[in-house]
Design a protein around this motif. Structure first.
Motif, short mmCIF file in Angstrom:
data_model
loop_
_atom_site.label_atom_id
_atom_site.label_comp_id
_atom_site.label_asym_id
_atom_site.label_seq_id
_atom_site.Cartn_x
_atom_site.Cartn_y
_atom_site.Cartn_z
N CYS A 132 0.81 -1.16 0.01
CA CYS A 132 0.17 0.08 0.12
C CYS A 132 0.71 1.18 0.17
O CYS A 132 0.36 2.27 0.29
CB CYS A 132 -1.02 0.02 1.10
SG CYS A 132 -0.24 0.13 2.71
N SER A 133 2.15 1.21 -0.09
CA SER A 133 3.02 2.38 -0.41
C SER A 133 2.60 3.43 -1.44
O SER A 133 1.84 2.84 -2.47
CB SER A 133 4.52 1.98 -0.40
OG SER A 133 4.67 1.58 -1.82
N ILE A 134 2.89 4.62 -1.24
CA ILE A 134 2.49 5.59 -2.42
C ILE A 134 3.10 5.04 -3.79
O ILE A 134 2.35 5.27 -4.84
CB ILE A 134 2.69 6.86 -1.86
CG1 ILE A 134 1.79 8.01 -2.56
CG2 ILE A 134 4.15 7.34 -2.06
CD1 ILE A 134 0.33 7.96 -2.24
N ALA A 139 0.41 0.55 -9.34
CA ALA A 139 0.58 -0.82 -9.87
C ALA A 139 -0.65 -1.60 -9.64
O ALA A 139 -0.87 -2.73 -10.34
CB ALA A 139 1.67 -1.63 -9.03
N ALA A 140 -1.50 -1.57 -8.66
CA ALA A 140 -2.72 -2.04 -8.34
C ALA A 140 -4.02 -1.44 -7.93
O ALA A 140 -4.48 -1.22 -7.27
CB ALA A 140 -2.64 -3.19 -7.15
N PRO A 141 -4.30 -0.60 -9.16
CA PRO A 141 -5.40 0.42 -9.23
C PRO A 141 -6.73 -0.15 -8.63
O PRO A 141 -7.24 0.74 -8.15
CB PRO A 141 -5.60 0.95 -10.64
CG PRO A 141 -5.17 -0.06 -11.48
CD PRO A 141 -3.81 -0.90 -10.74
N ILE A 208 -16.45 9.79 1.11
CA ILE A 208 -15.48 8.79 0.84
C ILE A 208 -15.40 7.64 -0.32
O ILE A 208 -15.53 6.38 0.23
CB ILE A 208 -14.86 7.94 2.39
CG1 ILE A 208 -14.91 9.29 3.28
CG2 ILE A 208 -13.51 7.34 2.14
CD1 ILE A 208 -14.39 8.70 4.45
N PRO A 209 -15.67 8.03 -1.54
CA PRO A 209 -16.08 7.18 -2.49
C PRO A 209 -15.32 5.84 -2.83
O PRO A 209 -15.45 4.73 -3.05
CB PRO A 209 -16.14 7.86 -3.75
CG PRO A 209 -15.43 9.09 -3.51
CD PRO A 209 -15.26 9.46 -1.94
N HIS A 210 -13.74 6.17 -2.60
CA HIS A 210 -12.81 5.16 -3.12
C HIS A 210 -12.81 3.94 -1.95
O HIS A 210 -12.58 2.85 -2.22
CB HIS A 210 -11.49 5.83 -2.85
CG HIS A 210 -10.94 6.76 -3.95
ND1 HIS A 210 -11.49 8.24 -3.88
CD2 HIS A 210 -10.56 6.96 -5.19
CE1 HIS A 210 -11.24 8.82 -4.69
NE2 HIS A 210 -10.41 7.95 -5.46
N ALA A 211 -13.67 4.07 -0.90
CA ALA A 211 -13.81 3.07 -0.09
C ALA A 211 -15.12 2.57 0.15
O ALA A 211 -15.37 1.75 0.55
CB ALA A 211 -13.38 3.23 1.49
N ARG A 235 -8.96 8.21 -9.89
CA ARG A 235 -10.13 7.31 -9.59
C ARG A 235 -9.59 5.77 -9.43
O ARG A 235 -10.15 5.32 -9.43
CB ARG A 235 -11.05 7.52 -10.83
CG ARG A 235 -11.83 8.43 -11.11
CD ARG A 235 -12.54 8.67 -12.19
NE ARG A 235 -13.45 9.77 -12.46
CZ ARG A 235 -12.67 11.17 -12.64
NH1 ARG A 235 -11.50 11.08 -13.10
NH2 ARG A 235 -13.80 12.15 -12.72
N HIS A 236 -8.46 5.72 -8.82
CA HIS A 236 -7.96 4.37 -8.53
C HIS A 236 -8.47 4.04 -7.32
O HIS A 236 -8.43 4.66 -6.15
CB HIS A 236 -6.48 4.37 -8.35
CG HIS A 236 -5.78 4.48 -9.65
ND1 HIS A 236 -4.22 4.07 -9.73
CD2 HIS A 236 -5.91 4.67 -10.88
CE1 HIS A 236 -3.94 4.12 -11.06
NE2 HIS A 236 -4.99 4.69 -11.79
N ARG A 237 -8.94 2.68 -7.14
CA ARG A 237 -9.53 2.30 -6.13
C ARG A 237 -8.70 2.09 -4.99
O ARG A 237 -8.90 2.11 -3.67
CB ARG A 237 -10.10 0.89 -6.33
CG ARG A 237 -10.79 0.11 -5.18
CD ARG A 237 -12.11 0.68 -4.56
NE ARG A 237 -13.08 0.45 -5.62
CZ ARG A 237 -14.54 0.77 -5.53
NH1 ARG A 237 -14.57 1.63 -4.32
NH2 ARG A 237 -15.44 0.68 -6.53
#
Length: 362
Positions: A132-134, A139-141, A208-211, A235-237
């Motif tokens: 989960c590093s920035i 790499a895993a959107p 908080i749409p990404h979650a 828009r990356h999850r």
């Protein structure tokens, strides 16, 4: 405080020209900065004022306010031990300094103040990487992160000290705190923030749409670009990892409503707000942290000729987002420069505004 019409004039002329120069020097892939500056008699905007954007670690202020409001309900105190609030959480697997029992020692205040001893998996120590590093978010959107999963990414990272002894910025500390608050508050953290922070502050445009949003809803949302290195990730999850410290998609106007509610409207009782704001630690010259809120100190950022400059409190985000309140001037500076590499430029821009705000009589 009397209205200072000259400040509005300065914003409309000098500040606007400065922002125009900033935009000319930026890569064409970055949209203009989003900026809101307010003071009695002054309201200045620049860029796409109404476009929602991901506020990054400004959300840590939301988490601090949520914690304070639950404390005011008697559900916890800032000095409560984490193990007593959420006894089912297994703290034994988290990195700890030699001889430290996190179950006995770790408190809410330690997490809020970045003094937990937990390393940061989003910005891991040199020589370490996490999922989960920035640097790996792009790499895993499509990966969805929960607070517990972010905390689990600390496994294998070195602890930064015993609780309460050393300041080290830690997204994992806030993710762990959200795990605790979900137990105390009896709901998922997005619902808790909506009920206890966003709604009472009048933040109708914040979520908080990404979650929480479906893939279709997330894809359809209007969100300002976010550039992390060479990647556009708005828009990356996987930005749900950044949401695990309270990071939300919000607007300039909603952040202004939040700060007005917090500092002028009694969203948190003054004694508790004072504790959240009181400087304890220095992240780097000019940027200090309390128990949830940050303070900018211009005399450290640009020491010559800055004596007596105001020191605003608020929050900063990694892609150059700012949300700060000036108590004596009753002013606000809120901005989004859209990219991690723009942070130094955003600090210089904010210093320009501070220098002019210092002339406003209290």
């Amino acid at each position: 405080m009397a209205h200072d019409t000259s400040f509005q004039q300065w914003c409309d002329t000098s500040l606007r020209r400065r922002l125009d120069r900033v935009q000319r020097r930026r890569t064409p892939r970055l949209p203009p900065p989003q900026v809101l500056v307010t003071a009695p008699g002054t309201r200045f905007t620049y860029g796409a004022v109404d476009e929602p954007f991901h506020c990054a670690s400004i959300g840590k202020v939301f988490v601090a306010v949520l914690t304070a409001r639950l404390a005011e309900q008697g559900l916890l105190t800032l000095d409560s031990r984490i193990a007593s609030l959420a006894p089912h959480l297994d703290l034994s697997r988290l990195p700890a300094a030699p001889g430290v029992d996190l179950g006995r020692e770790l408190t809410v205040a330690h997490l809020l103040a970045h003094r937990s001893g937990l390393p940061d998996p989003v910005l891991p120590p040199r020589g370490h990487r996490t999922a989960c590093s920035i640097d790996t978010i792009a790499a895993a959107p499509d990966r969805l992160w929960t607070p517990a999963q972010v905390v689990a990414q600390t496994a294998g990272l070195p602890p930064t000290g015993a609780p309460g002894t050393r300041f080290r910025y830690s997204d994992a500390g806030y993710a762990l705190l959200l795990c605790v608050l979900e137990v105390v508050g009896g709901a998922p953290f997005p619902a808790l923030l909506r009920e206890h922070v966003f709604a009472p502050a009048g933040m109708s445009e914040t979520a908080i749409p990404h979650a929480t949003a479906s893939d279709e809803e997330l894809a359809a949302l209007r969100i300002a670009p976010v550039r992390v290195g060479r990647h556009e990730v708005s828009r990356h999850r996987s930005l749900s990892a950044a949401a695990c410290d309270g990071g939300a998609v919000t607007t300039l106007a909603d952040l202004a409503r939040f700060q007005s509610a917090l500092h002028e409207g009694g969203l948190v009782a003054p004694p508790l707000l004072a504790r959240l704001s009181q400087r304890q630690s220095r992240l780097r010259a000019g940027i200090h942290y309390g128990t949830g809120l940050a303070t900018l100190r211009p005399t450290e950022l640009a020491p010559l000729g800055w004596h007596g400059s105001p020191e605003p409190v608020g929050g900063l985000g990694l892609w150059a987002t700012h949300c700060f309140y000036y108590r004596e001037q009753r002013a606000q500076v809120i901005m989004n420069l859209h990219a991690t590499r723009e942070m130094p430029r955003s600090i210089r821009l904010h210093l320009t505004i501070i220098r002019r705000l210092a002339r406003i009589p209290a």
